[in-house]
Design a protein around this motif. Structure first.
Motif, mmCIF file in Angstrom:
data_model
loop_
_atom_site.group_PDB
_atom_site.id
_atom_site.type_symbol
_atom_site.label_atom_id
_atom_site.label_comp_id
_atom_site.label_asym_id
_atom_site.label_seq_id
_atom_site.Cartn_x
_atom_site.Cartn_y
_atom_site.Cartn_z
ATOM 1 N N THR A 1 0.618 4.883 -13.367
ATOM 2 C CA THR A 1 -0.668 5.200 -13.984
ATOM 3 C C THR A 1 -1.565 5.946 -12.997
ATOM 4 N N PRO A 2 -1.831 7.233 -13.276
ATOM 5 C CA PRO A 2 -2.606 8.027 -12.314
ATOM 6 C C PRO A 2 -3.956 7.401 -11.993
ATOM 7 N N TYR A 3 -4.574 6.736 -12.968
ATOM 8 C CA TYR A 3 -5.912 6.199 -12.732
ATOM 9 C C TYR A 3 -5.924 5.177 -11.591
ATOM 10 N N TYR A 4 -4.918 4.299 -11.555
ATOM 11 C CA TYR A 4 -4.893 3.287 -10.493
ATOM 12 C C TYR A 4 -4.715 3.948 -9.127
ATOM 13 N N ILE B 1 -6.109 -3.793 -12.146
ATOM 14 C CA ILE B 1 -5.005 -3.393 -13.010
ATOM 15 C C ILE B 1 -4.879 -4.307 -14.236
ATOM 16 N N THR C 1 -5.322 -5.130 4.315
ATOM 17 C CA THR C 1 -4.651 -4.367 3.279
ATOM 18 C C THR C 1 -4.265 -5.286 2.131
ATOM 19 N N SER D 1 -5.093 -4.864 -1.768
ATOM 20 C CA SER D 1 -4.088 -4.915 -2.828
ATOM 21 C C SER D 1 -4.449 -5.951 -3.876
ATOM 22 N N VAL E 1 -7.478 3.849 -5.955
ATOM 23 C CA VAL E 1 -7.195 3.451 -4.573
ATOM 24 C C VAL E 1 -7.437 4.625 -3.628
ATOM 25 N N LEU F 1 -7.094 -4.759 -6.035
ATOM 26 C CA LEU F 1 -6.538 -3.745 -6.917
ATOM 27 C C LEU F 1 -5.818 -4.381 -8.101
ATOM 28 N N GLU G 1 -15.865 0.941 -10.605
ATOM 29 C CA GLU G 1 -14.872 1.173 -11.653
ATOM 30 C C GLU G 1 -14.838 0.020 -12.656
ATOM 31 N N LEU G 2 -14.867 -1.214 -12.138
ATOM 32 C CA LEU G 2 -14.768 -2.367 -13.044
ATOM 33 C C LEU G 2 -15.984 -2.470 -13.946
ATOM 34 N N VAL H 1 0.833 -1.199 0.000
ATOM 35 C CA VAL H 1 0.000 0.000 0.000
ATOM 36 C C VAL H 1 0.870 1.252 0.000
ATOM 37 N N LYS I 1 -0.722 12.372 -8.723
ATOM 38 C CA LYS I 1 -1.757 11.871 -7.810
ATOM 39 C C LYS I 1 -1.173 11.390 -6.488
ATOM 40 N N LEU J 1 -14.251 -0.416 -6.301
ATOM 41 C CA LEU J 1 -13.696 -1.248 -7.377
ATOM 42 C C LEU J 1 -14.799 -1.792 -8.278
ATOM 43 N N GLU K 1 -9.934 10.174 -15.801
ATOM 44 C CA GLU K 1 -8.638 9.759 -15.270
ATOM 45 C C GLU K 1 -8.257 8.393 -15.859
ATOM 46 N N ARG K 2 -9.246 7.505 -15.912
ATOM 47 C CA ARG K 2 -8.971 6.149 -16.402
ATOM 48 C C ARG K 2 -8.560 6.155 -17.866
ATOM 49 N N PHE L 1 2.697 1.578 -3.403
ATOM 50 C CA PHE L 1 1.876 1.497 -4.613
ATOM 51 C C PHE L 1 2.090 2.656 -5.595
ATOM 52 N N SER M 1 -5.179 7.821 -18.579
ATOM 53 C CA SER M 1 -3.946 7.203 -18.089
ATOM 54 C C SER M 1 -3.779 5.745 -18.502
ATOM 55 N N THR M 2 -4.830 5.140 -19.059
ATOM 56 C CA THR M 2 -4.645 3.738 -19.459
ATOM 57 C C THR M 2 -4.703 3.545 -20.965
ATOM 58 N N HIS N 1 -5.581 6.980 -8.442
ATOM 59 C CA HIS N 1 -6.838 7.687 -8.190
ATOM 60 C C HIS N 1 -7.892 6.737 -7.620
#
Lengths: 330, 403
Positions: free
Chosen positions: A26-29, B21, B10, B14, A33, B17, A274-275, A17, A157, A271, B94-95, A20, B98-99, A31
């Motif tokens: 990548t700012p999006y990731y 990604i 945590t 992760s 979190v 996350l 976003e997903l 964490v 970010k 998440l 943002e997504r 990270f 940046s991706t 952002h």
């Protein structure tokens, strides 16, 4: 897994964490979190009154908006650093919580909930109405003048990420302490039976108000950080009923009245949002929102005590039990 | 123990996350453009019109041989649903920025969603061309923001000028006017501009009233209109609200001259909901499909015809400028001979074009120092034969106003 193993694994996760934003560029990731952190923080704050005290508030966006608007307006109009403006926002949010809480805590159950919705809507309309001062529906964009810690403006970010992480950890520690302190037990007593608590000498109105005020201050702090991360605020974005519901949903999905519930809930909800948007957002029918809604329904139906209850029987994890189980009303 | 459990959780964070990604980023040979608009929520109507237009523009560009300066590279649209929530708009931007590797972006048509996206574009150094009308958009001194449409503040002056022209032509003698507007970014900027200009045009503003978007009872609003004695009404509204206001006015027998403030008065759904009664309504529009600069150039007129054939409705106020925005990005890549967003921005900052630019009234796109298409102005339309037709100003009009 033994204790050493657990600590090792946990240390690894903690390092992940912390590192990270260094590992990913990548700012999006970052952002995403960061938004998890902010929602977890707000969830922890909301949980004080909504979970531990069982007073379902659907007006918390008001405090979020007060924090955000105070810091932004003080900076844009008077060039006051958001570090100061943020504190002003938190104090104002506490004041608003007292103003809303004093009359509303006379109500119980659904009536209290409705009153908070009404209060939230009034606040949103006030933000729209005083357009000379708040920018009204036009909102307030933050012009970007380069990196500066005093104005909380960063092109990257990562600084926002660490600020949000710091805020989350601070709030987490505070709530964890409160859980065990007198106030946590009073709140649990109120949740179980307010009349019984009163008969035992708990000044329920005062206890609820203290929890509500603290909860407001935490939400306002998250609002400040959000405003400067995104760089634009408007009443529909920061003072909406939608946001109030989202804050509550985070806690309800994670596990209401638990320490880890809001953190888990924020992780899952953010998440999931976003997903679903990432993979279904380009379909034209709003499929992402439908799936998001369905998944939330499944979670709430299958696990009414929140996702945290999945860990209840895991002996090794020592995840928190419902506060209610260790209530000692004395 | 507690620290252990904190860190264990945590680990869960992760892991989740990591899942997020795991996005595949295919190696594209084509050039990508990001399309950011609401495809879900309240503003889905507008977003869909924008998407139709962007799809058509991409087809046209690719059919004509792609970006010639880049060896005929084809353009691909990266479609992103900003949803109708400003918070999500910022994070979706943002997504995508940046991706995905994009040369530029178009969107959105809703001011409240555009404003949170702009700082993200600025920090990501991706030029974005928006068709929102809010005045603040180009006042932020952002270098990567371009606005192709007229500003909300111009709407008011066009509406007031139109009323003046009506007064002169038909001797209506209307002096007392009322403004009712939706309490949103678009509503406020359009309505305030009417307020500002009304006095200087010799009009008497007898009512200036906001209402919440999506309200369900317009009777108190209409009572106020009636009590004000206004002879002309400027409503700024989206379709559902516009219909509610108009129907309530009919029921309560209030009938001032109505001069609509765009959006709801222009969309195909308005005609669908009003039926034949739609004919005769007038409104300001940031763009209209049949303005002289378009209908007099066969190549440009064919775009609106093909849009109608493909999507079943006339090309809307949202669609037109979005089509131009996509073509502008392609044109900027031709000028820059590059798909590098920074170079595309440079090309856009001095963009001056009357070919595809002819698709915007009055027949040209010329970007000024603030990133705004300073050449543009709004038009007035009147519904005739179930379609909005341009009736004012004279330089853009193709039909005459019918009483």
């Amino acid at each position: 897994m033994n204790r050493t193993g657990r600590i090792f694994l946990a240390a690894l996760a903690g390092a992940a964490v912390l590192l990270f934003p260094v590992v990913t560029t990548t700012p999006y990731y970052i952002h995403t979190v960061l938004m998890v952190f902010l929602f977890a923080t707000m969830g922890l704050g909301w949980n004080l009154i909504g979970g531990y005290g069982a007073q379902l508030s659907l007006g918390h966006s008001t405090f979020f908006a007060i924090g955000a608007y105070s810091a932004v307006l003080l900076m844009v109009n008077y060039e006051i650093s958001p570090l100061v403006g943020g504190i002003v926002g938190m104090v104002l949010a506490c004041g608003a919580a007292v103003v809303i809480g004093l009359p509303c805590f006379r109500l119980r159950g659904p009536y209290f909930c409705l009153a908070t919705i009404a209060a939230g809507e009034i606040a949103r309309i006030l933000f729209l109405h005083f357009q000379e001062f708040t920018g009204g529906a036009n909102g307030v964009p933050l012009p970007f003048h380069g990196d500066d810690i005093l104005t909380l403006q960063f092109s990257s970010k990562a600084p926002y990420y660490y600020l949000a992480l710091g805020l989350l950890v601070a709030v987490f520690v505070l709530v964890r302490w409160m859980e065990k302190a007198k106030i946590g037990r009073y709140l649990a007593a109120i949740r179980e039976d307010q009349d019984a608590a009163e008969s035992l000498g708990v000044r329920t109105d005062r206890v609820k108000l203290i929890a509500y005020v603290l909860s407001a201050a935490i939400t306002a702090a998250a609002g400040v950080l959000y405003a400067f991360t995104v760089g634009y605020i408007d009443p529909d974005g920061v003072a909406s009923l939608n946001l109030s519901i989202e804050i509550a949903v985070v806690v309800i999905v994670g596990g209401i009245g638990t320490l880890w519930g809001p953190v888990l809930g924020a992780t899952v909800v953010v998440l999931l949002t976003e997903l679903t948007n990432m993979y279904l957002g380009s379909l034209r029918s709003g499929a992402s929102l439908v799936l998001y809604g369905l998944l939330l329904i499944v979670v709430v139906v299958a696990r009414p005590k929140g996702l945290i209850s999945l860990f209840d029987r895991a002996p090794a994890a020592s995840l928190p039990k419902q506060v209610g189980t260790r209530v000692h009303v004395a | 123990m507690k620290l252990g459990s904190w860190l264990t959780s945590t680990a869960v964070v992760s892991a989740a996350l990591g899942l997020a990604i795991a996005i595949s980023q295919g190696a594209e040979k084509e050039v990508q453009i990001a399309f950011l608009n609401p495809l879900s929520g309240n503003n889905v109507d507008a977003g869909q019109q924008d998407l139709n237009a962007a799809t058509l523009a991409i087809e046209d560009i690719n059919k004509a041989g792609g970006i010639k300066a880049l060896g005929g590279a084809v353009i691909k649209l990266v479609i992103v649903d900003t949803t109708s929530d400003p918070k999500n708009a910022a994070s979706t931007a943002e997504r995508v920025f940046s991706t995905q590797k994009v040369a530029g972006a178009v969107g959105t048509g809703i001011s409240g969603l555009t404003l949170p996206i702009l700082p993200v574009a600025e920090k990501s150094r991706i030029p974005i061309i928006t068709n929102s009308v809010n005045d603040q958009i180009t006042s932020l001194k952002y270098k990567y923001t371009f606005q192709v449409t007229p500003k909300g503040s111009q709407f008011g002056s066009t509406q007031v000028q139109f009323l003046k022209a009506l007064n002169e032509t038909y001797g209506l003698g209307i002096k007392d006017v009322a403004v009712v507007y939706e309490n949103s970014g678009y509503g406020v900027s359009t309505a305030s501009s009417i307020k500002e200009i009304a006095a200087s045009a010799g009009l008497n503003l007898v009512l200036f009233e906001a209402y919440p978007h999506g309200f369900t009872d317009a009777s108190s609003l209409v009572t106020k209109i009636k009590a004000s004695g206004a002879k002309a009404l400027f409503p700024v509204a989206y379709t559902t609200d516009a219909k509610l206001i108009i129907n309530t006015m009919k029921q309560m027998d209030v009938s001032p001259v109505i001069i609509g403030g765009g959006a709801g008065f222009l969309w195909p759904v308005f005609a669908k909901e009003m039926g034949p009664a739609v004919n005769g309504f007038v409104s300001v529009a940031s763009w209209n499909w049949d303005s002289k600069s378009i209908s007099s150039v066969p190549e440009l007129a064919s775009i609106t015809t093909r849009y109608e054939e493909k999507f079943g409705t006339f090309m809307t106020e949202h669609a037109g400028p979005t089509y131009v925005a996509v073509r502008m990005l392609a044109e900027a890549m031709e000028i820059a001979k590059s798909a590098d967003p920074v170079k595309v921005r440079e090309a856009l900052s001095t963009f001056d074009n009357d070919k595809i630019g002819g698709f915007m009234q009055p027949g040209r796109v010329k970007i000024d120092g603030t990133g705004w298409n300073g050449a543009v102005h709004p038009v007035m339309i009147q519904w005739q034969d179930d379609k909005p037709r341009t009736v004012f100003p004279a330089m853009d009009a193709v039909r005459t106003f019918k009483r």
